[in-house]
Design a protein around this motif. Structure first.
Motif, mmCIF file in Angstrom:
data_model
loop_
_atom_site.group_PDB
_atom_site.id
_atom_site.type_symbol
_atom_site.label_atom_id
_atom_site.label_comp_id
_atom_site.label_asym_id
_atom_site.label_seq_id
_atom_site.Cartn_x
_atom_site.Cartn_y
_atom_site.Cartn_z
ATOM 1 N N GLY A 32 41.717 30.000 39.670
ATOM 2 C CA GLY A 32 41.570 31.117 39.963
ATOM 3 C C GLY A 32 41.859 31.249 41.511
ATOM 4 N N THR A 42 47.334 37.494 40.598
ATOM 5 C CA THR A 42 46.493 36.499 39.868
ATOM 6 C C THR A 42 45.628 37.286 38.932
ATOM 7 O OG1 THR A 42 46.418 34.829 41.668
ATOM 8 C CG2 THR A 42 44.615 34.939 40.251
ATOM 9 N N ILE A 43 44.964 38.606 39.280
ATOM 10 C CA ILE A 43 44.286 39.311 38.173
ATOM 11 C C ILE A 43 45.150 39.675 37.151
ATOM 12 C CG2 ILE A 43 43.174 41.701 38.007
ATOM 13 C CD1 ILE A 43 42.050 41.259 40.901
ATOM 14 N N ALA A 99 45.949 36.653 34.835
ATOM 15 C CA ALA A 99 44.871 36.065 34.071
ATOM 16 C C ALA A 99 44.413 36.926 32.899
ATOM 17 C CB ALA A 99 43.728 35.793 35.082
ATOM 18 N N MET A 100 44.447 38.411 33.395
ATOM 19 C CA MET A 100 43.761 39.239 32.177
ATOM 20 C C MET A 100 44.949 39.607 31.181
ATOM 21 S SD MET A 100 40.735 40.076 33.126
ATOM 22 C CE MET A 100 40.768 38.325 33.222
ATOM 23 N N THR A 123 45.149 32.596 43.504
ATOM 24 C CA THR A 123 45.241 33.331 44.388
ATOM 25 C C THR A 123 45.713 33.140 45.567
ATOM 26 O OG1 THR A 123 43.066 34.314 43.296
ATOM 27 C CG2 THR A 123 43.444 35.234 45.718
ATOM 28 N N TYR A 148 40.268 35.397 37.283
ATOM 29 C CA TYR A 148 40.372 36.716 37.946
ATOM 30 C C TYR A 148 39.381 36.976 39.104
ATOM 31 C CZ TYR A 148 36.837 39.907 36.483
ATOM 32 O OH TYR A 148 35.723 40.593 36.144
ATOM 33 N N ALA A 204 44.253 44.511 33.049
ATOM 34 C CA ALA A 204 45.625 44.026 33.653
ATOM 35 C C ALA A 204 46.514 45.112 34.000
ATOM 36 C CB ALA A 204 46.172 43.017 32.344
#
Length: 450
Positions: free
Chosen positions: A72, A84-85, A88-89, A76, A125, A187
């Motif tokens: 992560g 990235t968030i 990932a989600m 980032t 995240y 997300a």
């Protein structure tokens, strides 16, 4: 002491950027449905998998979380916090939701793969969220900002078991369906509401990043590596700089030891309750008291620790925390010692936690995401090692185990103090921190600039 170190709760809440409020709200929503790590073993044994298979699944999930925080941080740095968030989600949600379909002994291998990937993405995240918060919050309020992040996470963690209890009565599978749904919701919220680019800290650190790049190039040349490409510079060179930073290594060791002792309140403490023939409701009371104190008091406590040097705050916090562990050694005499120990333990967390949590964000943007990811990976590794520490040591020492925890946590405090010590005087709020913070410029004060 300058007035710049004095930051109030109301001032921080009023001046918190809207994007940070969205960020914290999304983290709270995600945490409300975070059931996998807490209920995975119980769920799999309910589905008639063996205890060994269920334990192996939890190990796979924990290993995924450790790797996830490292990846992560890397993601980032390469793609930015918002991307990235979202990635990932969006990846974690479906993986979590499919766990019930794979919860059979005949599908153990794919279950382990899915659980490990779910753990990896679930934690990937976290470095992005920390970087985004540090970029968006005003510099003098960043420690308060990280305190608010901790409160959002802890509030979700406190409420999630209550939600889970209701879901279990209806359908065990609903735990993972809701977990997947809240993850996907996070997300969507991140995609719609979070900024695409970093905030005000970006422009302020441009000069420092340029200087850091030049320094890393020269270092690479001296080490015989030649002139690194940009990807190498922001990748291997960043981690090499981290390993050469003795103060940051001390800090990472403090995180490792401190987290190992912290998780004992969730692993060895319930074992102690049972061993001393107290009702299990006592442990629930301890958790409730700890959560209420932490959620309601941490911001106010943070306003006071902002006024003292960082290394002093973290040392005091670890000592108070150690006193809480030492009190647990007396629980055979009275159940009141459980509650006294819990209040001291959470008091130490409130004093040391925000500064420890915020520290990696004090580094230049070229390094920050990877430093945060490494810190969170160290905490994840400690959380995985913590149960082994309880099993092999508590079973042999019983009440003496808590004295050992107090001593280990005090060592963590000394390491943290050495890692964060930049002197006793507050810095000029306009002065930036050099990587590693060791002996360059004015010393850091809790709540100072990042």
């Amino acid at each position: 002491m300058t007035d710049d170190a004095h930051v109030g709760v109301l001032e921080t809440l009023k001046s918190t950027p809207l994007a940070v409020r969205y960020l914290l709200g999304g983290m709270l929503v995600n945490q409300l449905g975070a059931f996998v790590q807490t209920f995975l073993v119980l769920y799999l044994t309910h589905r008639h998998l063996s205890v060994d298979d269920a334990g192996l699944s939890l190990v796979a999930y924990s290993a995924g979380t450790v790797l996830g925080t490292m990846l992560g941080g890397e993601a980032t740095s390469r793609f930015g916090p918002r991307a990235t968030i979202v990635m990932a989600m969006a990846g974690s949600g479906p993986l979590v939701a499919v766990i019930p379909a794979l919860s059979r002994s005949s599908l153990l291998a794919p279950l382990l793969v899915v659980v490990a990937l779910a753990g990896l993405l679930a934690q990937a995240y976290r470095p992005a969220a920390s970087v985004l918060l540090s970029d968006l919050m005003p510099e003098r309020q960043q420690v308060m900002g990280f305190s608010m992040m901790r409160i959002a996470i802890n509030t979700g963690a406190a409420l999630a078991p209550l939600i889970a209890a209701g879901l279990i009565l209806a359908d065990w599978d609903a735990l993972f369906w809701l977990d997947g749904a809240t993850t996907l919701l996070w997300a969507l919220l991140a995609f719609a509401l979070l900024p695409r680019h970093a905030g005000p800290a970006e422009a302020a650190t441009a000069t420092e990043e340029t200087e850091q790049v030049a320094a890393e190039v020269e270092s690479a040349k001296k080490d015989g590596e030649g002139t690194p490409e940009p990807a190498e510079l922001t990748g291997r060179a960043a981690y090499a700089a981290m390993l050469r930073d003795r103060k940051y290594v001390f800090y990472l060791l403090a995180v490792l030891l401190g987290t190992i002792t912290y998780v004992q309140s969730m692993i060895a403490l319930p074992l102690q309750v049972r061993a001393d023939d107290y009702p299990t409701g006592l442990y629930s009371a301890v958790l409730t008291v700890s959560s209420v104190v932490l959620i309601t008091c941490e911001l106010k406590v943070t306003t006071y620790i902002l006024r003292i040097p960082t290394h002093t705050a973290v040392m005091i916090g670890h000592l108070v925390n150690s006193a809480g562990f030492a009190v647990y050694a007396l629980v055979a005499h009275s159940p009141a010692f459980f509650l006294i120990g819990a209040v001291l333990e959470v008091g130490g967390l409130m004093i040391a936690g925000p500064s420890m949590f915020a520290h990696p964000a004090t580094f230049p943007a070229a390094l920050k995401a990877r430093y945060i990811g490494t810190m969170q990976a160290m905490a994840g590794l400690a959380s995985a090692v913590g149960p082994l520490f309880a099993v092999f040591v508590w079973t042999r020492l019983d009440h003496g185990f808590w004295v050992l925890c107090a001593a280990v946590n005090a060592v963590a405090g000394l390491l943290a103090m050495a890692g964060l010590n930049r002197g006793a005087r507050p810095r000029d709020p306009e002065q930036k921190i050099a990587p590693g913070g060791g002996g360059q410029g004015e010393p850091e004060v809790v709540g100072g600039t990042a």
